[in-house]
Design an enzyme around this catalytic site. Sequence first.
Site, PDB file in Angstrom:
ATOM      1  N   ARG A  65      32.308 -30.943 -64.965  1.00 54.17           N
ATOM      2  CA  ARG A  65      30.943 -30.480 -65.217  1.00 54.17           C
ATOM      3  C   ARG A  65      30.833 -29.729 -66.531  1.00 54.17           C
ATOM      4  O   ARG A  65      29.825 -29.852 -67.237  1.00 54.17           O
ATOM      5  CB  ARG A  65      30.471 -29.625 -64.036  1.00 54.17           C
ATOM      6  CG  ARG A  65      30.155 -30.470 -62.822  1.00 54.17           C
ATOM      7  CD  ARG A  65      29.773 -29.666 -61.597  1.00 54.17           C
ATOM      8  NE  ARG A  65      29.361 -30.575 -60.528  1.00 54.17           N
ATOM      9  CZ  ARG A  65      29.093 -30.199 -59.285  1.00 54.17           C
ATOM     10  NH1 ARG A  65      29.197 -28.926 -58.929  1.00 54.17           N
ATOM     11  NH2 ARG A  65      28.717 -31.092 -58.381  1.00 54.17           N
TER      12      ARG A  65
ATOM     13  N   TYR B  72      25.474 -38.078 -63.393  1.00 51.48           N
ATOM     14  CA  TYR B  72      26.834 -38.036 -62.834  1.00 51.48           C
ATOM     15  C   TYR B  72      27.410 -36.620 -62.818  1.00 51.48           C
ATOM     16  O   TYR B  72      26.853 -35.703 -63.385  1.00 51.48           O
ATOM     17  CB  TYR B  72      27.766 -39.026 -63.506  1.00 51.48           C
ATOM     18  CG  TYR B  72      27.995 -38.954 -64.996  1.00 51.48           C
ATOM     19  CD1 TYR B  72      27.856 -37.790 -65.736  1.00 51.48           C
ATOM     20  CD2 TYR B  72      28.409 -40.104 -65.676  1.00 51.48           C
ATOM     21  CE1 TYR B  72      28.108 -37.757 -67.086  1.00 51.48           C
ATOM     22  CE2 TYR B  72      28.667 -40.088 -67.035  1.00 51.48           C
ATOM     23  CZ  TYR B  72      28.514 -38.904 -67.736  1.00 51.48           C
ATOM     24  OH  TYR B  72      28.774 -38.882 -69.085  1.00 51.48           O
ATOM     25  N   GLU B  73      28.538 -36.495 -62.103  1.00 49.51           N
ATOM     26  CA  GLU B  73      29.200 -35.209 -61.829  1.00 49.51           C
ATOM     27  C   GLU B  73      28.264 -34.223 -61.130  1.00 49.51           C
ATOM     28  O   GLU B  73      28.327 -33.017 -61.353  1.00 49.51           O
ATOM     29  CB  GLU B  73      29.752 -34.586 -63.119  1.00 49.51           C
ATOM     30  CG  GLU B  73      30.654 -35.490 -63.917  1.00 49.51           C
ATOM     31  CD  GLU B  73      31.806 -36.075 -63.126  1.00 49.51           C
ATOM     32  OE1 GLU B  73      32.092 -35.573 -62.035  1.00 49.51           O
ATOM     33  OE2 GLU B  73      32.416 -37.052 -63.589  1.00 49.51           O
ATOM     34  N   GLY B  74      27.417 -34.745 -60.273  1.00 48.31           N
ATOM     35  CA  GLY B  74      26.428 -33.925 -59.584  1.00 48.31           C
ATOM     36  C   GLY B  74      25.130 -33.947 -60.352  1.00 48.31           C
ATOM     37  O   GLY B  74      25.062 -33.448 -61.480  1.00 48.31           O
TER      38      GLY B  74
END
Length: 584
Positions: free
Chosen positions: A321, A464-466
């Site tokens: 993140r 992406y990545e949350g």
Amino acid sequence: MNAYRPNPAETTFLLFDVLRLPQQLAELPALAEVADPALMQQVLEEAGKFVGEVVAPLNRDGDEIGCRFEAGTVTAPPGFADAYRAFWQAGWPALATATEDGGQGLPSVLEAVLYEWLSAANHGWTMAPGLLHGAYECVKHHASDALKAQYLEKLATGEWLATMCLTEPHAGSDLGLVRTKAVPQPDGGYLLSGTKIFISGGEHDLSENIVHLVLARLPDAPAGPKGLSLFLVPKFYTDGSGHSAGPSQARPAPSGGSAPHEVGSVGAWVRSAVVCERIEEKMGLHGSPTCVMRFDEAHAQIVGEPGRGLNAMFVMMNAARLHVALQGVGLLDAAWQKANAYAAERRQMRAPGPRVDGEAADLIHRHPAMRQKLDTQRAWVDAGRVLAYRTALELDVAKHHPDAARRASAQRWCALTTPVLKSAFTEQAFSGGSECLQVFGGHGYVREWGIEQIVRDARVSMIYEGTNEIQAIDLLLRKVLPDGGTALNQLLDELGEGLRISALRDMAQTVVKAAPSSETLAHEVAGDFLRATALVLLDWAWQQIENAAPTDDERWQRPALALHQRVLPEFEMRRQMVLARCAQ
């Protein structure tokens, strides 16, 4: 104008003069020896050369030619494999990994700068090594000694690349729905079966081996996220490493590919029962293969404890993140570079205002509308760098500072700012990139100038990545509400005093008091709360820049003015939106 060029001089100013990096590192015994400004300056200059001369020129072919898929094999765009080989052999992936693991033991902030520049220069190519640091940390802190012996150095140096296999067709952000199964075997290993989607770099020809880190469920595991475990599945493994090559797994290296040459153990290499079924056709990031991966009773080893897969995986996720936030900063800088260069050359109608000696009156960068766009995006880039570099520095402080209170302060900074930076700067990369495209007029909408690729490539970083909505929920519902805002108040105390800091503190307390009255309230205001927090952090970052920058330097004066006139006023709007919902 089509190739990104890093600017080590400006980055050095932000690191050394604004953040006082050498003095901060001198307080960390593990890094005091590498806190030499001359050494760090040399690393930055060499990194800038590699990024600008080797990686950036491949960007256009990566987008226009893209990755090729044929019968389960993925071929990277021209030049990608050679560039990656040069990258890891020169030691760039190993900048911040431990020396005992084959790394160089340098500060994490140097790695942060490197990946910001790489993302700006060639986002698609950078996706390949982008997960290496997180995978390395995950294996280092959670894997068995046997797994470390075989995989840790390969990940630390970047000789082998890695993936993070979470998402399934029915399970996106809700990982509790994961169905991939891992069945224990008599030899202590597991056979893993299931399908994962959206796997960046799941198959390629950049490295000899690929280390898949996969979330899966044991047969007796409970439903939900607490029943997930983490497993390591290599593209190639050796039957002398503790695995037993079953009938479905004992297969040779694929046509056109080769197994790794050596791993420090004996035994014949066989290819795992892992199949790339296809790569996605995407809006952007054509240089990075986004794969559908099928595991057919693939040999696997558990990483960490059964049922604690998310704990191990989040070491990787949190590192990812911060890197995604850096992608946002880098992509916005790349867009700004293109737009600023174009505006300094493109001539149209005469701009209003007094003439400037030696400069044509009809250059479009003299028009107020264009200056506002460029200065506003520059303000975001400069603040983003300060905040992301500070966060990377705090990661090292949290690991190495001798004082427990200072380590706790660093951990608090990273926990609270990481979701804010990931969300705010990926959103700004897309919206700000679009503003930079506007500077080109119609030329921005065609491929010739390369600006439209940045807008397309940047869009996925918000997902992406949350997703950014998940980041807002993480900040408010997991980091602020559980302790009544105590940790946030401590961070704000460290930032100092100011009108917006006090307003954010009061707003947080209003939400803390109002949230129990409604099951949905916190979710409804989370996005606005995160955005308001981001604006306070931007304000703080620019205060640090203004304190260090020459007062008569237009390079820093113009973005600072744009920040105060065109960015920070948004804070009051977000505050009013949050308070209005809390008052219902």
